[in-house]
Design an enzyme around this catalytic site. Structure first.
Site, PDB file in Angstrom:
ATOM      1  N   ASP B 264       0.829  -1.198   0.000  1.00  0.00           N
ATOM      2  CA  ASP B 264       0.000   0.000   0.000  1.00  0.00           C
ATOM      3  C   ASP B 264       0.871   1.260   0.000  1.00  0.00           C
ATOM      4  OD1 ASP B 264      -2.697   1.260   0.402  1.00  0.00           O
ATOM      5  OD2 ASP B 264      -1.731   1.977   2.237  1.00  0.00           O
ATOM      6  N   GLU B 301       1.490  -0.020  -4.793  1.00  0.00           N
ATOM      7  CA  GLU B 301       0.616   1.109  -5.085  1.00  0.00           C
ATOM      8  C   GLU B 301       1.503   2.333  -4.923  1.00  0.00           C
ATOM      9  OE1 GLU B 301      -3.329   3.525  -3.597  1.00  0.00           O
ATOM     10  OE2 GLU B 301      -1.947   2.664  -2.159  1.00  0.00           O
TER      11      GLU B 301
END
Lengths: 600, 600
Positions: B264, B301
């Site tokens: 993330d 990400e």
């Protein structure tokens, strides 16, 4: 990608047409306010990128001006080329053309060939200015130095400052000489075969006279710095800020014929974007180099032991030519002085000095007690010449409580050993002004700010900085004139030391084995806890043996390396044996460097 | 460099001996407090690195414990493997050995071969847990998906959360199933030929149940994040923090047989040291891959358009296998919906979508109006498969004010076109759960925190986040159970759309030209402001022609490329002409994708 920027500042053409450009993206109105020779005010026009423009015909050189922001604030130009009345006064238009250049044939120098000499304009000479540098170029040439590194000259508050409080990066300090003074230094230096490296500060701007925030988002609160908000290199609106500093670098290298920049504390240039500002800068400088056909060197001061700053751009690096290595200094300093406080706690013993010679960094991934983390990485495929080493510099002397040089605590043999230890290293050496003749006056931290609150904060800050050291004594007052004058060179040389520096530099520059700085050029052997043997190689074979004895006692060694040795040089008064046979024993005098060549 | 860390947490051996290890460098005393089955307290011993240890014989699986810090604070284990009572309760010892693995022959999959399917455990199935995933693996296999990407399962506060509020990165959410539930998912998925990617969050820790600061300097104030203090990846004491997350990654990939991690927001992993944490992680994972003989994928990400994250380590990069490309989504989304608010202001027109296909990023150095700076850099020498593309994902749906999917605003032809636009791209496609059958329920942001202040702040924060968009309506209450249940999949499929997805995936997986994802595999031609032609190549020659028409009208085109074309596939109900001669004209129906093969 270079040269897409909007040129900022007042640019005077040969036709005396001057274009004024200033970035102020959030201002509703900006006008050019002429102060002298004749007061006048001209509204400026905003372009789509937030730059304001005005074009003035028949502009006299020396015209003084300010910018008026939103019909309210009157401010000097952030890209001012000259601040005749200091940081708070009007900016002045300068004539960029300098008709007296005589260095057409100058091509610059490579880092591997340099012996650097760091100096501070205000304290280097009795003249306290650029003319004083010019007057000593012959001395430096005779010393063997071929590059001077000038501490920052960007306009700072007052008249006495190391230079790291500069707030007009494009303006030469007003009391260092005429507008053309720095160009005269560069031109004269080139005549002497001496390159000029300029120290520039892109990681912060000084505390007084800093009106940048009135103009635009030059700063970001994304990151913290020890000084203030970080300069905005990657947040919204950063393009104009990046371009501002790129232009600044190119101005020195192009218009001023400066041969290289020493980039202050690049680890504090915070930029996590796709292209780091430093990489963009080195690419822009490469373009300039090709255009001019002159070598331009970018050298970083850097605290990270992160090879990416000096790795080539095509290998994912930022492409700088070289970097300072404080760790070499610290390892050498602890061997010479035994100091182990503050950051010196990370350095102890001969193994650290040996590692600095061999690997350039001491910390290449192991745990650092001072930093309380594993630290650094090993530089790969670099020439040793990419690393600048020194036994003293402005920081390592001046950021001591008393600003005392090694000459204050070490005797002559130890000072000569200190010199040999880095002047014969495969890394690129840098002398700190006065070191070469054993200057005994300190180099202390000095300022001449005008803001009382800032002055008080600074005094307190200096005290805090020394808390982790066991240094005794009162912290000198940075604001006192005495601190400045007490730091000015006396020019009362210790001739024996000076002669030793001359000899070491001549030896370095004239000995092929010492000029070989490629990977594998050195082997380092720890003889005992106070002595090292550096083998310098030529064509992968040992050519020169340098014995460094940091002990207060002479030590006996044996020539076990299978080569007959011929004496070349010693820092000691006692001469070396002319020839040492294989397996013969010989003595290294206390606190000495002894150099032998392998017999052909 | 890997595996030098101190294993943290409670490690139960086959002999039922359990070693408890916790990092608390500034604590004077730490003890292990057993809560169940029998209350007891054991003082722990500190090692030189600030870790505290206790070794317990005959430890029952399920033993519940806390740590007592300085005889005062009682806290769960930051490396807890299970939190049976939620984030504030005791930690539990788990049995790491799982006897039911049947995937010995599984070698993992390459990114280039994947069709990913992102799902959220709590809302994917009526069971709301891991068993519900297992029950639908046959459905996913039939759909053609060969990798599921599970949103974070690390223990968060309450029972309803996207997962990005996790505060026990080593513990599987207690209401998602039994301790072994995730291993059962992985084992079953591998039986179906489906890889499992797990979403992990290393850039921040959730707001509730976050007791990390009581243990040690897990955070640093050097950097700011949108969430809180940044995780300490490069400040003093960071070694233990880095090792903590490295161990976490290796635990999932090794003990849980997870095939890859979706990291993330890696741009918020702030690390300016010599070796970026992400690079260290990818090197550690390479070591694990070699040891296991199984491919393990690291996917970022990332918001920077900075190729260094996915460039190979030996080229100065961080070595990740791939990254999400939000910009592809944004370019496609604006073509499909015409939305131009908020960050969509950076995307307008067919040229941006064409650039996303060709260059993977839209912004590769040009000025971004939304970011207000020049942004990004061009990725070089990458396969298109290194980039993950999608028409929807949890963020792009869930971070809309109403969490509305494309199905809420687009008709069936447009939804089919949206599917074809990314499933036939050279990049690696990812479906968001339910998208494939036209789920009409929204996917909204939901939480179930216990802290009233936090809940209020969160509601306010959601409102602020939407300020730059023109979305109408009231922001759904994240804390409401209805928001969670209203986001759960209905499993009421639009069969026509589902069949289209199956066909597109089958086409992708069975067509050599669509499987070619190397540099140069695609040429992109803008036909008009609403239509694109993608030429997919094999051995550098055009093999497949994909016409995408985003217009509400049919358009007429001419086959000008010099090849006779044979119809392969259309998203439209109206069949394509079976063969199109060179220079023949033909019609692209409104909102359609048409695929032709070059006639052999």
């Amino acid at each position: 990608m270079a040269h897409y920027y909007t040129p900022v500042g007042a640019h005077l053409g040969p036709d005396q047409i001057c274009t004024f450009t200033v970035w102020a993206p959030f201002r509703k109105a900006v006008s050019l306010v002429v102060i002298a020779p004749l007061p006048a005010e001209y509204p400026m026009a905003r372009d789509e990128n937030g730059y304001w423009h005005y074009r003035m015909a028949a502009t006299p050189t020396g015209l003084q001006y300010l910018y008026k922001l939103d019909n309210d604030l009157l401010r000097p130009d952030p890209a001012s080329r000259y601040q005749p009345g200091g940081v708070h006064g009007p900016s002045a238009v300068v004539q960029p053309a300098y008709p007296h250049w005589t260095d057409d044939d100058w091509r610059g120098l490579e880092l591997k060939d340099l012996v650097l000499y760091e100096l501070h304009t205000g304290t280097f000479s009795p003249q306290r200015n650029f003319q004083g540098i010019i007057a000593r170029l012959s001395y430096l040439e005779k010393l063997g130095v071929n590059a001077i590194e000038i501490m920052p000259v960007a306009q700072f508050s007052g008249t006495r400052n190391w230079g790291y409080d500069g707030v007009y990066p494009f303006a030469v300090q007003h009391n260092y000489g005429s507008v053309n003074g720095l160009k005269e230094v560069v031109n004269a230096a080139h005549k002497h075969g001496i390159a000029v490296i300029l120290d520039v500060v892109y990681n912060h701007l000084g505390p007084e006279g800093n009106y940048f925030a009135d103009f635009g988002p030059y700063f970001t609160s994304k990151y913290k710095t020890p000084w203030a908000d970080a300069v905005n290199f990657d947040d919204a609106y950063c393009d104009a800020v990046r371009d501002y500093f790129l232009q600044n670098a190119l101005m020195w290298l192009d218009e001023f014929h400066i041969d290289g920049l020493r980039l202050d504390a690049v680890h504090a240039i915070w930029d996590c974007s796709a292209r780091h500002f430093v990489a963009e800068l080195s690419e822009a400088v490469s373009v300039l180099e090709r255009r001019l056909g002159r070598r331009k060197l970018l050298i970083a001061e850097i605290d990270y032991n992160a090879p990416r700053y000096i790795d080539p751009v095509e290998q994912g690096g930022y492409g700088l030519a070289g970097q300072w290595v404080d760790e070499f200094h610290h390892a050498l300093h602890t061997m010479l002085t035994g100091e182990l406080d503050g950051y010196y706690e990370d350095f102890n013993g001969i193994a650290h000095l040996a590692k600095a010679y061999k690997d350039n960094y001491v910390y290449t991934g192991q745990y650092s007690p001072h930093r309380k983390r594993r630290f650094g990485d090993l530089p790969r495929n670099h020439h040793y010449s990419d690393f600048i080493v020194f036994s003293q510099n402005h920081d390592q002397v001046g950021n001591r409580l008393l600003g005392d040089r090694l000459s204050a605590t070490l005797d002559l043999p130890a000072l000569k050993l200190a010199a040999a230890a880095y002047l014969l290293a495969p890394q690129t050496p840098m002398i700190f002004m006065g070191e070469e003749y054993g200057e005994t006056k300190p180099f202390q931290f000095f300022t001449s700010h005008g803001d009382a609150e800032l002055i008080a904060a600074l005094r307190e800050g200096r005290r805090r900085e020394f808390a982790s050291f066991n240094w005794q004594g009162a912290v000198p007052d940075p604001q006192s004139e005495n601190t400045f004058y007490g730091s000015a060179l006396s020019w009362e040389p210790n001739e024996a030391l000076l002669e030793c520096y001359r000899s070491l530099i001549a030896l370095r520059r004239n000995t092929p084995a010492l000029q070989n700085q490629g990977p594998g050029c050195i082997a380092v052997e720890i003889l005992n806890e106070k002595a090292l043997l550096l083998q310098r190689k030529l064509e992968e074979k040992p050519a020169l043996f340098i014995y460094l004895n940091f002990s207060k006692d002479a030590i006996n060694v044996t020539n076990v390396n299978g080569y007959t040795l011929n004496a070349v040089f010693t820092t000691h008064t006692q001469p070396l044996p002319a020839e040492i046979a294989v397996h013969a024993g010989f003595q290294l005098p206390a606190m000495s460097a002894s150099v032998f060549a392998v017999k052909e």
